[in-house]
Design an enzyme around this catalytic site. Sequence first.
Site, PDB file in Angstrom:
ATOM      1  N   PRO A   2     -45.900 113.854  14.880  1.00 58.34           N
ATOM      2  CA  PRO A   2     -45.155 115.014  15.370  1.00 58.34           C
ATOM      3  C   PRO A   2     -46.108 116.076  15.913  1.00 58.34           C
ATOM      4  O   PRO A   2     -47.153 116.350  15.315  1.00 58.34           O
ATOM      5  CB  PRO A   2     -44.423 115.502  14.120  1.00 58.34           C
ATOM      6  CG  PRO A   2     -44.302 114.295  13.253  1.00 58.34           C
ATOM      7  CD  PRO A   2     -45.567 113.523  13.483  1.00 58.34           C
ATOM      8  N   GLU A   3     -45.732 116.667  17.033  1.00 54.19           N
ATOM      9  CA  GLU A   3     -46.611 117.639  17.676  1.00 54.19           C
ATOM     10  C   GLU A   3     -46.098 119.056  17.466  1.00 54.19           C
ATOM     11  O   GLU A   3     -45.119 119.278  16.733  1.00 54.19           O
ATOM     12  CB  GLU A   3     -46.771 117.270  19.148  1.00 54.19           C
ATOM     13  CG  GLU A   3     -47.327 115.856  19.295  1.00 54.19           C
ATOM     14  CD  GLU A   3     -47.751 115.485  20.711  1.00 54.19           C
ATOM     15  OE1 GLU A   3     -48.038 116.375  21.519  1.00 54.19           O
ATOM     16  OE2 GLU A   3     -47.794 114.277  20.987  1.00 54.19           O
ATOM     17  N   LYS A  51     -49.831 122.366  14.221  1.00 57.21           N
ATOM     18  CA  LYS A  51     -49.105 121.333  13.483  1.00 57.21           C
ATOM     19  C   LYS A  51     -48.967 121.668  11.999  1.00 57.21           C
ATOM     20  O   LYS A  51     -48.547 120.826  11.213  1.00 57.21           O
ATOM     21  CB  LYS A  51     -49.817 119.992  13.665  1.00 57.21           C
ATOM     22  CG  LYS A  51     -49.921 119.543  15.126  1.00 57.21           C
ATOM     23  CD  LYS A  51     -50.678 118.230  15.244  1.00 57.21           C
ATOM     24  CE  LYS A  51     -50.866 117.827  16.706  1.00 57.21           C
ATOM     25  NZ  LYS A  51     -51.586 116.543  16.843  1.00 57.21           N
ATOM     26  N   ASN A 163     -50.760 113.392  21.360  1.00 56.68           N
ATOM     27  CA  ASN A 163     -50.899 112.344  22.361  1.00 56.68           C
ATOM     28  C   ASN A 163     -49.837 112.411  23.450  1.00 56.68           C
ATOM     29  O   ASN A 163     -50.101 112.136  24.620  1.00 56.68           O
ATOM     30  CB  ASN A 163     -50.867 110.970  21.690  1.00 56.68           C
ATOM     31  CG  ASN A 163     -51.419 109.886  22.581  1.00 56.68           C
ATOM     32  OD1 ASN A 163     -52.330 110.145  23.367  1.00 56.68           O
ATOM     33  ND2 ASN A 163     -50.880 108.688  22.489  1.00 56.68           N
ATOM     34  N   ARG A 246     -54.026 105.987  19.746  1.00 51.02           N
ATOM     35  CA  ARG A 246     -53.978 107.096  20.686  1.00 51.02           C
ATOM     36  C   ARG A 246     -54.157 106.654  22.126  1.00 51.02           C
ATOM     37  O   ARG A 246     -54.934 107.227  22.892  1.00 51.02           O
ATOM     38  CB  ARG A 246     -55.028 108.147  20.309  1.00 51.02           C
ATOM     39  CG  ARG A 246     -54.732 108.797  18.956  1.00 51.02           C
ATOM     40  CD  ARG A 246     -55.794 109.784  18.557  1.00 51.02           C
ATOM     41  NE  ARG A 246     -55.422 110.497  17.355  1.00 51.02           N
ATOM     42  CZ  ARG A 246     -56.185 111.385  16.742  1.00 51.02           C
ATOM     43  NH1 ARG A 246     -57.380 111.649  17.215  1.00 51.02           N
ATOM     44  NH2 ARG A 246     -55.768 111.992  15.661  1.00 51.02           N
TER      45      ARG A 246
END
Length: 259
Positions: A2-3, A51, A163, A246
């Site tokens: 989660p970003e 985050k 990402n 990634r």
Amino acid sequence: MPEGDVVFLAAERLRAALVGETLTRSDFRVPRYATVDLRGQVVGSVASYGKHLFVRTETVSIHTHLKMEGSWRVFHCGQRWTKPRVTARLVLGTAEVEAVGFDLGLVEVLRRADEHTVIDHLGPDLLGPGWDPAVAADLLARQPELPIGSALLDQRNLAGIGNIYRSEVCYLRKVHPARPVAEVGDLLALVNEAHRVLYRAAHQPPWRPLVYGRARRSCQRCGATIRVDLLGESAPRGDQVSRRERGIYYCPKCQVIPE
């Protein structure tokens, strides 16, 4: 993982449910804090930074990080939880609701005065009131040889991007993710693009990526086939590159490294 937009929205939900309310339950399902009891304390504020998420009472700051699989959900008391109870790592309850953190990658209880120690090393928060694009651009410029795709992922440069959004920002700016920072050109425009993309995702959902997750599909600008690579080497499994590896998505025609 989660970003920043996901954490920002989680903080908004927790803020609406908890701020100003007295805790009637605090269940820390991590060994170090299993005996912590915050019943009777009032939640004063909830905030996110990149985050990281903080739930603050008058005496402590509860610091959580979602890591790869974590999420926060709010339920009315007595409502059935929508995820397995065994995955809950933290429950904060009031007379009306239960805020449950599932699969949280990090849970810790800090003194309010010590909260800054977990974010002091981070760059400006892309979704925070103190967002400063000039500072973020300057921090990126301090690693001129690093691929821009890697530099954007470094939370010490700017906090909240992961990402998904590094792929989107490089695509929107037509910058190949393997291009060295020193060759990007307008770093200020790039970090402003990062802020614009995350702000839109947080404030105008649902948001659909233009390039992330679209390997082997056509570029919406030029029609070329979108690729997903590990920085510096081709991804052998095409669009099956795991998030832990990634893999970064890009258009080989629109985002070319000049020879």
